[in-house]
Design an enzyme around this catalytic site. Sequence first.
Site, PDB file in Angstrom:
ATOM      1  N   TYR A  56     -10.695 -12.491 -12.412  1.00 54.09           N
ATOM      2  CA  TYR A  56     -11.408 -11.374 -12.883  1.00 54.09           C
ATOM      3  C   TYR A  56     -12.763 -11.630 -13.468  1.00 54.09           C
ATOM      4  CZ  TYR A  56      -7.729  -8.194 -11.835  1.00 54.09           C
ATOM      5  OH  TYR A  56      -6.744  -7.390 -11.241  1.00 54.09           O
ATOM      6  N   ASN A  92     -11.517   3.188 -10.455  1.00 58.06           N
ATOM      7  CA  ASN A  92     -12.444   1.867 -10.538  1.00 58.06           C
ATOM      8  C   ASN A  92     -12.671   1.240 -11.795  1.00 58.06           C
ATOM      9  OD1 ASN A  92     -12.689   2.437  -7.934  1.00 58.06           O
ATOM     10  ND2 ASN A  92     -14.692   3.359  -8.177  1.00 58.06           N
ATOM     11  N   HIS A 109      -7.418   2.963 -14.429  1.00 53.21           N
ATOM     12  CA  HIS A 109      -6.758   1.486 -14.383  1.00 53.21           C
ATOM     13  C   HIS A 109      -7.759   0.703 -15.281  1.00 53.21           C
ATOM     14  CE1 HIS A 109      -5.205   2.616 -10.029  1.00 53.21           C
ATOM     15  NE2 HIS A 109      -4.498   2.932 -11.099  1.00 53.21           N
ATOM     16  N   GLY A 175     -13.362   8.332  -1.676  1.00 50.24           N
ATOM     17  CA  GLY A 175     -13.257   6.851  -1.588  1.00 50.24           C
ATOM     18  C   GLY A 175     -11.916   6.101  -1.959  1.00 50.24           C
ATOM     19  N   THR A 176     -11.085   6.620  -1.620  1.00 55.43           N
ATOM     20  CA  THR A 176      -9.747   5.957  -1.845  1.00 55.43           C
ATOM     21  C   THR A 176      -8.844   6.238  -1.066  1.00 55.43           C
ATOM     22  OG1 THR A 176      -7.769   5.876  -3.586  1.00 55.43           O
ATOM     23  CG2 THR A 176      -8.948   8.016  -3.261  1.00 55.43           C
ATOM     24  N   ALA A 219     -19.834   7.817   1.296  1.00 52.86           N
ATOM     25  CA  ALA A 219     -19.878   8.635   0.197  1.00 52.86           C
ATOM     26  C   ALA A 219     -21.216   8.765  -0.110  1.00 52.86           C
ATOM     27  CB  ALA A 219     -19.153   7.840  -1.127  1.00 52.86           C
TER      28      ALA A 219
HETATM   29  C1  BJW Z   1     -15.214   4.530   1.708  1.00 55.24           C
HETATM   30  C2  BJW Z   1     -16.471   3.823   1.850  1.00 55.24           C
HETATM   31  C3  BJW Z   1     -17.685   4.378   1.850  1.00 55.24           C
HETATM   32  C4  BJW Z   1     -14.662   2.654   1.957  1.00 55.24           C
HETATM   33  N1  BJW Z   1     -17.667   5.859   1.478  1.00 55.24           N
HETATM   34  N2  BJW Z   1     -15.273   5.812   1.298  1.00 55.24           N
HETATM   35  C5  BJW Z   1       6.788   2.725  -4.052  1.00 55.24           C
HETATM   36  C6  BJW Z   1       6.562   4.310  -3.878  1.00 55.24           C
HETATM   37  C7  BJW Z   1       5.535   4.794  -4.753  1.00 55.24           C
HETATM   38  C8  BJW Z   1       5.095   4.208  -5.809  1.00 55.24           C
HETATM   39  C9  BJW Z   1       5.511   2.791  -6.006  1.00 55.24           C
HETATM   40  C10 BJW Z   1       6.449   2.264  -4.861  1.00 55.24           C
HETATM   41  N3  BJW Z   1       6.671   1.125  -5.232  1.00 55.24           N
HETATM   42  C11 BJW Z   1       5.910   0.607  -6.513  1.00 55.24           C
HETATM   43  C12 BJW Z   1       4.978   1.820  -6.989  1.00 55.24           C
HETATM   44  C13 BJW Z   1       4.251   1.980  -7.824  1.00 55.24           C
HETATM   45  C14 BJW Z   1       2.971   1.287  -7.780  1.00 55.24           C
HETATM   46  C15 BJW Z   1       2.226   1.605  -6.286  1.00 55.24           C
HETATM   47  O1  BJW Z   1       1.813   2.607  -6.359  1.00 55.24           O
HETATM   48  N4  BJW Z   1       2.623   0.677  -5.248  1.00 55.24           N
HETATM   49  C16 BJW Z   1       2.037   1.015  -4.090  1.00 55.24           C
HETATM   50  C17 BJW Z   1       1.582  -0.321  -3.234  1.00 55.24           C
HETATM   51  C18 BJW Z   1       3.267   1.761  -3.225  1.00 55.24           C
HETATM   52  N5  BJW Z   1       1.928   1.814  -8.736  1.00 55.24           N
HETATM   53  C19 BJW Z   1       1.820   1.108  -9.982  1.00 55.24           C
HETATM   54  O2  BJW Z   1       2.659   0.165 -10.211  1.00 55.24           O
HETATM   55  C20 BJW Z   1       1.175   1.906 -10.950  1.00 55.24           C
HETATM   56  N6  BJW Z   1       1.725   1.963 -12.262  1.00 55.24           N
HETATM   57  C21 BJW Z   1       2.856   2.873 -12.408  1.00 55.24           C
HETATM   58  O3  BJW Z   1       3.124   3.433 -11.135  1.00 55.24           O
HETATM   59  O4  BJW Z   1       3.294   3.180 -13.465  1.00 55.24           O
HETATM   60  C22 BJW Z   1       4.552   3.957 -13.547  1.00 55.24           C
HETATM   61  C23 BJW Z   1       5.546   2.887 -13.959  1.00 55.24           C
HETATM   62  C24 BJW Z   1       5.404   1.849 -14.596  1.00 55.24           C
HETATM   63  C25 BJW Z   1       6.580   1.006 -15.199  1.00 55.24           C
HETATM   64  C26 BJW Z   1       7.718   1.473 -14.621  1.00 55.24           C
HETATM   65  C27 BJW Z   1       8.012   2.417 -13.907  1.00 55.24           C
HETATM   66  C28 BJW Z   1       6.827   3.285 -13.567  1.00 55.24           C
HETATM   67  C29 BJW Z   1      -0.092   1.014 -11.283  1.00 55.24           C
HETATM   68  C30 BJW Z   1      -1.105   0.902 -10.080  1.00 55.24           C
HETATM   69  C31 BJW Z   1      -2.151  -0.232 -10.551  1.00 55.24           C
HETATM   70  C32 BJW Z   1      -3.283  -0.541  -9.742  1.00 55.24           C
HETATM   71  N7  BJW Z   1      -4.002  -1.387 -10.008  1.00 55.24           N
HETATM   72  C33 BJW Z   1      -5.060  -1.861  -9.092  1.00 55.24           C
HETATM   73  C34 BJW Z   1      -5.928  -3.198  -9.593  1.00 55.24           C
HETATM   74  C35 BJW Z   1      -6.692  -2.548 -10.972  1.00 55.24           C
HETATM   75  C36 BJW Z   1      -7.367  -3.936 -11.398  1.00 55.24           C
HETATM   76  C37 BJW Z   1      -8.384  -4.625 -10.466  1.00 55.24           C
HETATM   77  O5  BJW Z   1      -9.508  -3.759 -10.114  1.00 55.24           O
HETATM   78  O6  BJW Z   1      -8.217  -5.619 -10.135  1.00 55.24           O
HETATM   79  O7  BJW Z   1      -5.808  -0.992  -8.982  1.00 55.24           O
HETATM   80  S1  BJW Z   1      -4.454  -2.231  -7.451  1.00 55.24           S
HETATM   81  C38 BJW Z   1      -6.107  -1.585  -6.715  1.00 55.24           C
HETATM   82  O8  BJW Z   1      -5.756  -0.202  -5.790  1.00 55.24           O
HETATM   83  C39 BJW Z   1      -6.853  -1.150  -7.729  1.00 55.24           C
HETATM   84  C40 BJW Z   1      -7.366   0.221  -7.201  1.00 55.24           C
HETATM   85  O9  BJW Z   1      -7.979   1.117  -8.212  1.00 55.24           O
HETATM   86  C41 BJW Z   1      -6.277   0.759  -6.523  1.00 55.24           C
HETATM   87  C42 BJW Z   1      -6.551   1.940  -5.569  1.00 55.24           C
HETATM   88  O10 BJW Z   1      -7.310   1.385  -4.389  1.00 55.24           O
HETATM   89  P1  BJW Z   1      -8.900   2.284  -3.682  1.00 55.24           P
HETATM   90  O11 BJW Z   1      -9.500   2.450  -4.810  1.00 55.24           O
HETATM   91  O12 BJW Z   1      -7.966   3.205  -3.332  1.00 55.24           O
HETATM   92  O13 BJW Z   1      -9.030   1.193  -2.960  1.00 55.24           O
HETATM   93  P2  BJW Z   1      -8.812   0.783  -1.464  1.00 55.24           P
HETATM   94  O14 BJW Z   1      -9.369  -0.425  -0.979  1.00 55.24           O
HETATM   95  O15 BJW Z   1      -7.217   0.991  -1.118  1.00 55.24           O
HETATM   96  O16 BJW Z   1      -9.353   2.193  -0.391  1.00 55.24           O
HETATM   97  C43 BJW Z   1     -10.816   2.044  -0.275  1.00 55.24           C
HETATM   98  C44 BJW Z   1     -11.239   3.478   0.547  1.00 55.24           C
HETATM   99  O17 BJW Z   1     -12.584   3.799   0.343  1.00 55.24           O
HETATM  100  C45 BJW Z   1     -10.674   3.478   2.030  1.00 55.24           C
HETATM  101  O18 BJW Z   1      -9.948   4.587   2.410  1.00 55.24           O
HETATM  102  C46 BJW Z   1     -11.972   3.225   2.829  1.00 55.24           C
HETATM  103  O19 BJW Z   1     -12.022   3.957   4.132  1.00 55.24           O
HETATM  104  C47 BJW Z   1     -12.984   4.107   1.819  1.00 55.24           C
HETATM  105  N8  BJW Z   1     -14.448   3.616   2.058  1.00 55.24           N
HETATM  106  N9  BJW Z   1     -16.152   2.347   2.169  1.00 55.24           N
HETATM  107  C48 BJW Z   1     -16.530   6.439   1.392  1.00 55.24           C
HETATM  108  N10 BJW Z   1     -19.023   3.697   1.946  1.00 55.24           N
END
Ligand code: BJW
Length: 233
Positions: A56, A92, A109, A175-176, A219
């Site tokens: 970080y 983000n 987040h 962009g997600t 984007a």
């Molecule tokens: C462009 C581009 C350009 C590129 N123009 N586009 C099973 C089923 C369902 C849920 C779960 C499960 N098992 C576990 C869970 C829950 C879990 C989860 O979702 N897991 C999955 C992996 C399945 N979620 C959690 O744990 C969350 N909390 C929760 O659910 O709480 C409830 C609870 C808590 C306790 C007990 C019980 C319930 C918390 C999630 C936290 C995510 N944290 C992160 C890190 C944050 C800090 C850091 O930055 O380091 O957040 S992980 C990471 O992923 C970050 C992001 O915000 C997040 C999403 O990513 P994002 O933004 O979508 O990025 P990418 O890279 O995935 O995608 C980029 C996109 O942009 C792509 O599509 C490209 O094509 C596009 N792109 N260039 C336009 N120029």
Amino acid sequence: MREMRNIVILTGAGISAESGIDTFRDAGGLWEQHRVEDVATPEGFARDPDLVLRFYDMRREAIQTKQPNPAHEALARLDRDWGGELLIVTQNVDDLHERAGAGRVLHMHGTHLNAWCTACDARTPWTGPMIDRPSCPECGARSLRPDVVWFGEMPYEMDRIHSALRQADMFVSIGTSGAVYPAAGFVQEARAMRVRTLELNLEASQGSRWFHETRQGPASQLVPQWVDEVLGG
Ligand code: BJW
């Protein structure tokens, strides 16, 4: 179609990609270089805090050298000129929406630029490193961690987000990848309330099939075009 007054926008790493900030799941993204379990879970932090703090610190330093791109600027223009309700929910942890001038922004987040003291629960603006275990400005404990939401932790302000979605006329996702919940479920929540849904993404995402309309491209092009459409009526 109902009149559009209330807009909820969800942004992800893709909106900051053209500012030079790595996404997570794209080729060459952060999760190719680091194991999620090691750097983005409370268990990983407990196991090896130095590894997580370094990860970080490096990203906190990097984002401060980046600039908002035309997509952030277009959303800031929408925020300024749109008379109805608007909420930009960002996954983000960078501050590029704010630096572009947007005010109605919610960081579900957390943010790189805050430190969270796990001893006294204070949040403090933070731009420097944490690797040397600096003291909390509030209580003096050496218990600071990045104020970001890791897997298994509850994202911030979920009640406010659900409430905005309930009142929305339009939900736009930018962009997600649609890989991470609860954000990935917002489109279905919006659909269940008959809200119009639009996705702007470089390519098809895991959630594309849920949207009424999807547009593919960078984007920096799609977002200014869409904002022009909205403000042009
Ligand atoms: C462009 C581009 C350009 C590129 N123009 N586009 C099973 C089923 C369902 C849920 C779960 C499960 N098992 C576990 C869970 C829950 C879990 C989860 O979702 N897991 C999955 C992996 C399945 N979620 C959690 O744990 C969350 N909390 C929760 O659910 O709480 C409830 C609870 C808590 C306790 C007990 C019980 C319930 C918390 C999630 C936290 C995510 N944290 C992160 C890190 C944050 C800090 C850091 O930055 O380091 O957040 S992980 C990471 O992923 C970050 C992001 O915000 C997040 C999403 O990513 P994002 O933004 O979508 O990025 P990418 O890279 O995935 O995608 C980029 C996109 O942009 C792509 O599509 C490209 O094509 C596009 N792109 N260039 C336009 N120029």
